[in-house]
Design an enzyme around this catalytic site. Structure first.
Site, short mmCIF file in Angstrom:
data_model
loop_
_atom_site.label_atom_id
_atom_site.label_comp_id
_atom_site.label_asym_id
_atom_site.label_seq_id
_atom_site.Cartn_x
_atom_site.Cartn_y
_atom_site.Cartn_z
N GLU A 90 9.85 1.70 10.42
CA GLU A 90 10.78 2.83 10.18
C GLU A 90 9.98 4.10 10.40
O GLU A 90 9.10 4.42 9.60
CB GLU A 90 11.30 2.78 8.74
CG GLU A 90 12.23 1.63 8.47
CD GLU A 90 13.45 1.69 9.38
OE1 GLU A 90 13.91 0.64 9.81
OE2 GLU A 90 13.91 2.81 9.65
N GLU A 125 8.84 16.16 15.58
CA GLU A 125 9.19 16.08 14.16
C GLU A 125 8.33 17.04 13.36
O GLU A 125 7.12 16.96 13.39
CB GLU A 125 9.01 14.66 13.64
CG GLU A 125 9.45 14.49 12.20
CD GLU A 125 9.32 13.07 11.69
OE1 GLU A 125 8.25 12.48 11.88
OE2 GLU A 125 10.30 12.55 11.12
N LYS A 182 0.83 -1.19 0.00
CA LYS A 182 0.00 0.00 0.00
C LYS A 182 0.86 1.25 0.00
O LYS A 182 1.53 1.55 0.97
CB LYS A 182 -0.91 0.03 1.22
CG LYS A 182 -1.86 1.21 1.19
CD LYS A 182 -2.24 1.69 2.57
CE LYS A 182 -2.97 3.00 2.45
NZ LYS A 182 -2.09 4.06 1.83
N CYS A 241 13.18 11.54 6.45
CA CYS A 241 13.31 11.19 7.88
C CYS A 241 14.76 11.32 8.34
O CYS A 241 15.02 11.30 9.53
CB CYS A 241 12.81 9.78 8.11
SG CYS A 241 13.60 8.59 7.06
O1 TXE Z 1 2.46 9.20 7.64
P1 TXE Z 1 1.46 8.07 8.01
P2 TXE Z 1 2.12 10.47 6.86
C1 TXE Z 1 6.22 11.42 9.51
C2 TXE Z 1 6.15 12.91 9.31
C3 TXE Z 1 4.78 13.11 8.82
C4 TXE Z 1 4.03 12.09 9.66
C5 TXE Z 1 2.73 11.71 9.03
O2 TXE Z 1 6.30 13.56 10.56
O3 TXE Z 1 4.29 14.40 9.12
O4 TXE Z 1 4.89 10.96 9.68
O5 TXE Z 1 3.02 11.47 7.63
C6 TXE Z 1 -0.53 4.43 6.00
N1 TXE Z 1 -2.92 1.31 9.31
N2 TXE Z 1 6.80 10.74 8.38
O6 TXE Z 1 0.71 10.94 7.00
O7 TXE Z 1 0.13 8.55 8.39
C7 TXE Z 1 -0.73 5.64 5.13
O8 TXE Z 1 -1.82 5.46 4.26
C8 TXE Z 1 -2.13 1.03 8.26
C9 TXE Z 1 8.08 10.12 8.54
O9 TXE Z 1 2.58 10.10 5.48
O10 TXE Z 1 2.22 7.30 8.98
C10 TXE Z 1 0.60 5.69 4.39
O11 TXE Z 1 0.59 4.77 3.32
N3 TXE Z 1 -1.57 1.96 7.46
C11 TXE Z 1 8.27 9.02 7.55
C12 TXE Z 1 1.59 5.25 5.44
O12 TXE Z 1 0.82 4.54 6.41
C13 TXE Z 1 -1.80 3.25 7.77
C14 TXE Z 1 7.94 9.46 6.16
C15 TXE Z 1 2.28 6.41 6.13
O13 TXE Z 1 1.28 7.27 6.63
C16 TXE Z 1 -2.60 3.64 8.86
C17 TXE Z 1 6.63 10.05 6.12
C18 TXE Z 1 -3.18 2.60 9.64
N4 TXE Z 1 -3.96 2.87 10.70
C19 TXE Z 1 6.08 10.68 7.23
N5 TXE Z 1 -2.64 5.00 8.90
C20 TXE Z 1 9.68 8.49 7.50
N6 TXE Z 1 10.15 7.90 8.60
O14 TXE Z 1 10.33 8.58 6.49
C21 TXE Z 1 -1.88 5.44 7.88
N7 TXE Z 1 -1.39 4.39 7.19
#
Ligand code: TXE
Length: 480
Positions: free
Chosen positions: A248, A384, A173, A282
């Site tokens: 991660e 963050e 996904k 990140c």
């Molecule tokens: O991450 P999410 P987002 C951090 C950064 C950012 C915050 C939120 O601070 O502002 O995370 O970003 C899926 N069950 N990073 O919204 O929500 C979602 O659809 C299963 C750091 O992108 O964590 C997406 O595909 N899956 C990070 C993925 O998880 C779920 C890079 C990431 O979404 C879910 C990006 C659930 N309940 C953001 N909820 C890094 N470490 O590089 C969401 N998803």
């Protein structure tokens, strides 16, 4: 208007619901495509397809799997321009960055694991000639790969490649915010002859299809990259189901610059580690600590360079920063600038939304921002932000720098600038992070363990770590 499709059981198809979600081009702030709103029904179908796919894929030889993966890598490279443009439009990043980083790395991810698996050996243990133990490393079966929006195809393939290479079948996904290159990858997988059901890519909301993947009893491992809070939620669901988990998560990385650094190299690299991909990596160094002796000189030079870093539409070859990924994220990042001021910080440059001319006037652009005068324990320095916003703070001694650097709940990456290599090794040993760069940043060898400590995650990706995550070791002991 492009309606992208799921990749399920070897074909491109709509979600069972038949409904779609809008996908916005952040550089102009307008909807330009739609994604299937997938849910539990789609996951159930993908699991059925994966079960059949597993019978084929896990019984193929490593070489046969490797050859198909190498073909996918070749196709990514053959479609480099199309994929880079799609990534830049979908994410808002400068086209040049997608061309030089995101897409080449996606090909490398497939190529690296397609060959690494051919050299993936295991162990045997002889018991004084009485018994011999040997370890088998078999594929887990059906695994879930969930990835974020900051480096869409780069991080998507970083999970999928080792999973496939080790004989697993995948239900993946991508982020609903940046679905496009995952969709284009589906077409390349079909072209490469990947057997049906081996890779299934489902689009939709995290709380719907993402949650359905995490919850499905037949998906035995989940590899996730994203926010720490989402990671915690996934762990809560998956742990009682005894699924293997690779998480991660976020970071709040220190960039420690000593008086005796190579000043010009530290400055130019700090520009990248602060603002590359609009600070949405990140691994970015969002807390810049500078030793007192060069603090004023470095701060002045850093601010001056930052003021001249061009924020522009992604296709502008001069763009150093493009658009941030969404309106929500832009507002989140800007809210942290407001918070920083409330906490006593001084904005030295940037701090505002940048409004471009013409068709880009509604895009989500933020000026690169440097803030000083904050306590290292304030929220701005603890949470963050994930945008083009860094804080700069002076320190006196090595101990001061380490105390501030280690004061956060995260522990993903860190950078140390000094020409005293003994001091560099000493600080590297004491810093609480999974990755340390000394006099460089974002230098990546795919064989190395990748990941963080504390709230930056659980487990490691990369090289053998990834091959071992996606396999189950079995010890067989034979009486001689
Ligand atoms: O991450 P999410 P987002 C951090 C950064 C950012 C915050 C939120 O601070 O502002 O995370 O970003 C899926 N069950 N990073 O919204 O929500 C979602 O659809 C299963 C750091 O992108 O964590 C997406 O595909 N899956 C990070 C993925 O998880 C779920 C890079 C990431 O979404 C879910 C990006 C659930 N309940 C953001 N909820 C890094 N470490 O590089 C969401 N998803």
């Amino acid at each position: 208007m492009i309606d992208i499709q799921n990749y399920l059981n070897g074909t491109l198809q709509a979600a069972r619901s038949g409904s779609y979600l809008d996908n916005v081009n952040p550089s102009i702030g307008e909807v330009y495509s739609r994604i299937p709103r997938s849910g539990k029904e789609d996951v159930d179908m993908a699991v059925e397809a994966a079960e059949e796919g597993f019978k084929v894929w896990s019984n193929m030889s490593k070489e046969a799997r490797s050859n198909i993966m190498l073909k996918i890598a070749d196709l990514i490279e053959a479609n480099h321009a199309k994929l880079a443009e799609a990534e830049s439009i979908d994410n808002g990043k400068p086209l040049k960055l997608a061309e030089h980083v995101d897409i080449p790395r996606a090909a490398s991810n497939f190529r690296f694991f397609a060959t690494a698996v051919l050299h993936f050996s295991s162990e045997s243990h002889d018991m004084d000639g009485q018994f011999i133990n040997y370890t088998l490393r078999n594929p887990i079966g059906i695994v879930g790969c969930i990835s974020p929006w900051n480096l869409p195809l780069y991080l998507f393939t970083w999970k999928i490649a080792p999973a496939l290479a080790t004989g697993n079948v995948v239900i993946a996904k991508p982020s609903e915010v940046t679905p496009m290159t995952a969709y284009l990858l589906s077409e390349l997988c079909i072209e490469a002859g990947l057997p049906k059901g081996v890779l299934n890519i489902l689009h939709g909301l995290g709380g719907e299809v993402g949650a359905a993947i995490t919850e499905h009893p037949k998906i035995k491992a989940v590899s996730f990259t994203g926010g720490t809070s989402t990671g915690a939620h996934i762990a809560k669901v998956a742990a009682p189901m005894f699924k293997k988990l690779s998480l991660e998560l976020g970071g709040k990385n220190p960039n420690i610059i000593f008086d005796d650094c190579d000043f010009d190299k530290a400055l130019s690299t700090t520009m990248r580690s602060s603002f590359a991909n609009q600070g949405q990596i990140c691994l970015c160094g969002s807390r810049v600590f500078v030793q007192r002796g060069i603090y004023e000189k470095f701060k002045t030079a850093f601010v001056e360079k930052t003021k001249h870093a061009k924020v522009s539409y992604p296709m502008d070859p001069e763009a150093k920063l493009g658009a941030v990924v969404s309106e929500d994220h832009m507002n989140k990042v800007l809210s942290y600038v407001d918070l920083a001021k409330e906490e006593g910080g001084t904005v030295l440059c940037g701090g505002k939304r940048k409004i471009l001319e013409g068709e880009y006037a509604n895009g989500y652009y933020i000026e690169p921002t440097i803030i000083e005068g904050l306590d290292h324990m304030c929220r701005t320095n603890q949470e963050e932000i994930f945008g083009p916003v860094v804080t700069i703070t002076p320190f006196d001694t090595e101990e001061d720098a380490l105390e501030m650097a280690n004061s956060v709940e995260y522990g993903l990456a860190s950078t140390i600038w000094t020409q005293d290599i003994t001091k560099a090794h000493r600080v590297a040993a004491k810093i609480e992070s999974g990755i340390v760069w000394i006099n460089c940043w974002l230098v990546r060898d795919l064989r190395t363990p990748f990941g963080g400590v504390k709230n930056s995650g659980v487990g490691r990706e990369g090289g053998l770590e990834a091959l071992r995550f996606f396999t189950e070791p079995k010890n067989v002991c034979v009486s001689l």
